[in-house]
Scaffold this motif. Structure first.
Motif, mmCIF file in Angstrom:
data_model
loop_
_atom_site.group_PDB
_atom_site.id
_atom_site.type_symbol
_atom_site.label_atom_id
_atom_site.label_comp_id
_atom_site.label_asym_id
_atom_site.label_seq_id
_atom_site.Cartn_x
_atom_site.Cartn_y
_atom_site.Cartn_z
ATOM 1 N N VAL B 84 43.028 40.981 50.824
ATOM 2 C CA VAL B 84 43.619 41.136 49.500
ATOM 3 C C VAL B 84 44.956 41.825 49.747
ATOM 4 N N PRO B 85 46.068 41.088 49.619
ATOM 5 C CA PRO B 85 47.328 41.686 50.051
ATOM 6 C C PRO B 85 47.774 42.839 49.152
ATOM 7 N N GLU B 86 48.618 43.679 49.733
ATOM 8 C CA GLU B 86 49.155 44.811 48.991
ATOM 9 C C GLU B 86 50.000 44.323 47.816
ATOM 10 N N GLY B 87 49.887 45.006 46.699
ATOM 11 C CA GLY B 87 50.705 44.651 45.543
ATOM 12 C C GLY B 87 50.230 43.396 44.833
ATOM 13 N N ARG B 88 48.912 43.128 44.912
ATOM 14 C CA ARG B 88 48.243 42.054 44.152
ATOM 15 C C ARG B 88 48.687 40.650 44.527
ATOM 16 N N ARG B 89 49.966 40.342 44.361
ATOM 17 C CA ARG B 89 50.475 39.027 44.764
ATOM 18 C C ARG B 89 49.648 37.861 44.252
ATOM 19 N N VAL B 90 49.376 37.854 42.960
ATOM 20 C CA VAL B 90 48.721 36.670 42.386
ATOM 21 C C VAL B 90 49.787 35.592 42.211
ATOM 22 N N PHE B 91 49.349 34.334 42.069
ATOM 23 C CA PHE B 91 50.295 33.243 41.855
ATOM 24 C C PHE B 91 50.609 33.181 40.361
ATOM 25 N N ALA B 92 51.745 33.783 39.977
ATOM 26 C CA ALA B 92 52.000 34.111 38.573
ATOM 27 C C ALA B 92 52.000 32.911 37.638
ATOM 28 N N ASN B 93 52.539 31.781 38.080
ATOM 29 C CA ASN B 93 52.636 30.630 37.172
ATOM 30 C C ASN B 93 51.428 29.706 37.249
ATOM 31 N N LEU B 94 50.471 30.029 38.102
ATOM 32 C CA LEU B 94 49.237 29.247 38.141
ATOM 33 C C LEU B 94 48.210 29.931 37.252
ATOM 34 N N ASP B 120 30.858 36.367 36.959
ATOM 35 C CA ASP B 120 29.884 37.404 36.574
ATOM 36 C C ASP B 120 30.422 38.791 36.903
ATOM 37 N N LEU B 121 31.050 38.892 38.088
ATOM 38 C CA LEU B 121 31.606 40.183 38.497
ATOM 39 C C LEU B 121 32.767 40.591 37.595
ATOM 40 N N PHE B 122 33.576 39.599 37.219
ATOM 41 C CA PHE B 122 34.773 39.875 36.409
ATOM 42 C C PHE B 122 34.755 39.028 35.138
ATOM 43 N N PRO B 123 33.958 39.449 34.146
ATOM 44 C CA PRO B 123 33.862 38.628 32.934
ATOM 45 C C PRO B 123 35.223 38.434 32.263
ATOM 46 N N ARG B 124 36.114 39.407 32.460
ATOM 47 C CA ARG B 124 37.438 39.315 31.867
ATOM 48 C C ARG B 124 38.202 38.081 32.342
ATOM 49 N N LEU B 125 38.008 37.756 33.633
ATOM 50 C CA LEU B 125 38.713 36.604 34.194
ATOM 51 C C LEU B 125 38.204 35.297 33.600
ATOM 52 N N GLN B 142 44.843 42.789 39.692
ATOM 53 C CA GLN B 142 44.171 43.311 40.884
ATOM 54 C C GLN B 142 42.759 42.739 40.988
ATOM 55 N N MET B 143 42.071 42.664 39.830
ATOM 56 C CA MET B 143 40.736 42.063 39.823
ATOM 57 C C MET B 143 40.809 40.616 40.286
ATOM 58 N N LEU B 144 41.843 39.915 39.789
ATOM 59 C CA LEU B 144 42.010 38.507 40.168
ATOM 60 C C LEU B 144 42.279 38.386 41.667
ATOM 61 N N ALA B 145 43.099 39.304 42.195
ATOM 62 C CA ALA B 145 43.391 39.248 43.626
ATOM 63 C C ALA B 145 42.111 39.435 44.441
ATOM 64 N N ILE B 146 41.241 40.346 43.992
ATOM 65 C CA ILE B 146 39.966 40.556 44.696
ATOM 66 C C ILE B 146 39.078 39.317 44.541
ATOM 67 N N ALA B 147 39.009 38.819 43.297
ATOM 68 C CA ALA B 147 38.175 37.640 43.038
ATOM 69 C C ALA B 147 38.636 36.449 43.864
ATOM 70 N N ARG B 148 39.953 36.284 43.950
ATOM 71 C CA ARG B 148 40.525 35.173 44.709
ATOM 72 C C ARG B 148 40.101 35.267 46.181
ATOM 73 N N VAL B 171 41.849 52.372 38.179
ATOM 74 C CA VAL B 171 41.496 52.605 39.579
ATOM 75 C C VAL B 171 39.995 52.816 39.692
ATOM 76 N N GLN B 172 39.450 53.603 38.759
ATOM 77 C CA GLN B 172 38.010 53.839 38.720
ATOM 78 C C GLN B 172 37.267 52.504 38.659
ATOM 79 N N GLY B 173 37.764 51.608 37.800
ATOM 80 C CA GLY B 173 37.142 50.288 37.656
ATOM 81 C C GLY B 173 37.197 49.498 38.954
ATOM 82 N N VAL B 174 38.347 49.564 39.638
ATOM 83 C CA VAL B 174 38.504 48.838 40.905
ATOM 84 C C VAL B 174 37.481 49.346 41.913
#
Lengths: 358, 242
Positions: B84-94, B120-125, B142-148, B171-174
């Motif tokens: 999971v790279p530093e600074g989340r780095r999700v693919f913003a336009n996808l 199930d882990l991330f219902p928000r996603l 950050q959740m998405l980066a972990i899920a990815r 942070v607590q949630g993470v």
């Protein structure tokens, strides 16, 4: 099928039908509509290159300016292989023709595909050193290679193949206006399939964030090279289409200005939008012709307006382009695709805000 | 318990400057191991060389007893390590869904089961699955980066500062998620500057300073260590406790 998809399907069929009707109308009397036909054919050719450029620039995030070079390869291969055998001695009257080429002739579509393959092969070679570069540096390197290709085609050593600076003529044109449109539709359709596949998703991921894409296990170089080769293939095919459209080509046709024209279409249509590139292509080619009245002298009440003379068209054209770019900063379509849904939503929104007419 | 990852005498350099000066550590299967340290200690370089993004100068990296030397990132990801790279780095336009599918790019099997697990882990996603990832909040990204990363079905997941730039409650949630996926059997190698949170979540901790490991021990032991307290948990706090 839901109501909406049925509606979209009906509308799409209607649109395709309308396009076919316009084409058939033009085809019915080719001599009367030759002007419209030439605009449509040129737009179809440019649409293919624009989508191919978008595949590279818009979807993979590789800013390449080598289009004119790859088009030249496709155009020359197509032209050399389709000029009727009996005409060849006339075409090559200055330099003579290479012996093995004298009787080598294949039909138009296979020639275009072969032209695309030659362009793809050149891209594969160029890509190895060049794709290690990024953004502006990549643009400059590809621009340079395009010029090298052009210079090679014009080189005296190639005279018996490319006819050097005399160019090639007597290329058989399209049988009808449906042909270029159909070829363009097939090419663009194939590129859309690629963009929507998992490879297309990987291309977009590289564009969005190459570090994260690499961490996902996407081999950056391999995917960039693939995108570059495929884009160049279709650029080469479009070059062949251009040769058939123009019926005579020489290396001056493929100067950097050609690439800039395509870039203009891509930017105006929207970087990252296939439909944007298609709309942009028809708009730019049509608009450039439509403005031609500005080049004619104009007299109002016996007084000749001084501005209206040859060249004024390009002034207005450039101003219009600047206005469009100022108001649609991300191009006409942005990075969105045209959808019927989007069209209706936009209309409704306009009605709400302006009360109808927009 | 066997070690899923063994790093021995790892050296990483950037153009002659050594960022990692010969470190060794182990990650036992099913545990949370953390590397803590200040900026420039060499933590990120360590992670990047494990996943093949950086070529180490010397040393060995064994994953399940197999030497990863010379392997490309795509091979290493297929073997079961993900970053999971530093600074989340999700693919913003996808979209969120496309991001998750990118995580599973190297997989050829069916994704459905893991997609459901991740949702199930991330219902928000799940709610946001058609939204472009760039429109999510920092915590959601950050959740998405972990899920990815989880979508690649890893055996070892490495996270580079998952708490970076997030509000304390997020942070607590993470960290809750980190504990949860660990409980489900995932081995985690965590790099953090937030030493307090990281050491509380970890079974084992290593303290890195300018390219070297200076201290190691169980998470609990390190959290109570005076020098760690002084360096990372704030001196004032250390004094109050003593």
């Amino acid at each position: 099928m839901s109501k909406k998809t049925t509606r979209d399907l009906v509308l799409s069929i209607l649109l395709a039908g309308a396009v076919c009707a316009v084409l058939a109308y033009c085809q019915a009397d080719t001599s009367k509509h030759s002007y419209a036909i030439s605009i449509i054919e040129r737009s179809a050719v440019y649409a293919v290159v624009a989508v191919a450029m978008n595949l590279l620039n818009g979807f993979t995030g590789l800013f390449s300016l080598g289009q004119a070079g790859f088009m030249a390869i496709g155009a020359y291969v197509t032209a050399i292989l389709t000029i009727p055998v009996e005409m060849r001695q006339n075409v090559y009257y200055m330099n003579g023709i290479a012996g093995w080429l004298e009787n080598l002739s294949i039909p138009m579509v296979p020639a275009m595909i072969l032209g695309g393959l030659f362009a793809a092969a050149a891209a594969a070679l160029i890509g190895i050193p060049v794709l290690r570069l990024k953004s502006d540096y990549l643009a400059i390197a590809t621009l340079g290679f395009a010029e090298i290709i052009r210079a090679l085609l014009a080189a005296p050593m190639m005279d018996t193949i490319t006819n050097g600076s005399y160019g090639l003529n007597n290329i058989p044109g399209y049988g009808n206006v449906f042909q270029p449109m159909l070829i363009a539709a097939v090419c663009i359709g194939l590129m859309v399939l690629l963009i929507n596949s998992s490879y297309g998703r990987a291309f977009k991921a590289i564009r969005e964030d190459d570090v994260a894409a690499e961490a996902m296990g996407i081999n950056l170089f391999r995917h960039k090279e693939m995108s570059f080769i495929i884009s160049s293939f279709f650029t080469g095919v479009a070059g062949g289409m251009l040769a058939v459209f123009m019926r005579s080509i020489d290396t001056k046709t493929f100067q950097v200005a050609l690439t800039y024209n395509i870039l203009l279409i891509v930017v105006l249509g929207g970087i990252g939008s296939v439909t944007g590139s298609i709309i942009g292509s028809f708009l730019i080619n049509g608009g450039q012709e439509w403005l031609r009245f500005l080049d004619q002298p104009l007299t109002i009440g016996g007084v000749e307006i001084p501005l209206f003379r040859a060249g004024f068209r390009m002034v207005i054209y450039s101003i219009l382009l600047m206005v469009v770019v100022l108001f649609w900063r991300r191009g006409i379509m942005g990075n969105k695709e045209f959808t019927w849904d989007g069209l209706f939503r936009r209309k409704r929104k306009r009605k709400e805000t302006t009360g109808g007419e927009a | 318990m066997s070690n899923i990852l063994e790093v021995k005498d790892l050296k990483v350099a950037y153009g002659g400057i050594e960022a990692v000066k010969g470190i060794s550590f182990e990650v036992p299967e099913g545990e949370v191991v953390t590397l803590i340290g200040a900026n420039g200690a060499g933590k990120s370089s360590t992670l990047r060389s494990i996943v093949g993004l950086e070529k180490p100068v010397s040393g060995s990296i064994l994953f399940q007893g197999m030497d990863l030397k010379g392997m490309g990132t795509e091979t290493i990801v297929t073997k079961g390590i993900t970053l999971v790279p530093e600074g989340r780095r999700v693919f913003a336009n996808l979209t969120v869904l496309e991001n998750l599918r990118m995580g599973a790019y190297m997989r050829k099997d069916s994704l459905e089961e893991d997609m459901n697990w991740v949702y199930d882990l991330f219902p928000r996603l799940k709610e946001r699955s058609w939204q472009p990832a760039g429109t999510l909040s920092g915590g959601e990204q950050q959740m998405l980066a972990i899920a990815r990363a989880l979508m690649s079905k890893p055996k070892l997941i490495m996270m580079d500062e998952p708490s970076l730039g997030l509000a304390p409650i997020i942070v607590q949630g993470v960290f809750d998620i980190i504990r949860e996926i660990n409980k489900q059997g995932m081995t985690i190698l965590l790099v953090e500057q937030n030493a307090n949170m990281a050491l509380r979540a970890a079974n084992t901790g290593y303290v890195m300073e300018t390219g070297r490991i200076t201290l190691n021990g169980t998470g609990k032991k390190l959290a109570e260590d005076e020098s760690v307290k002084a360096a990372y948990l704030g001196k004032a706090r250390a004094k109050k406790k003593s």
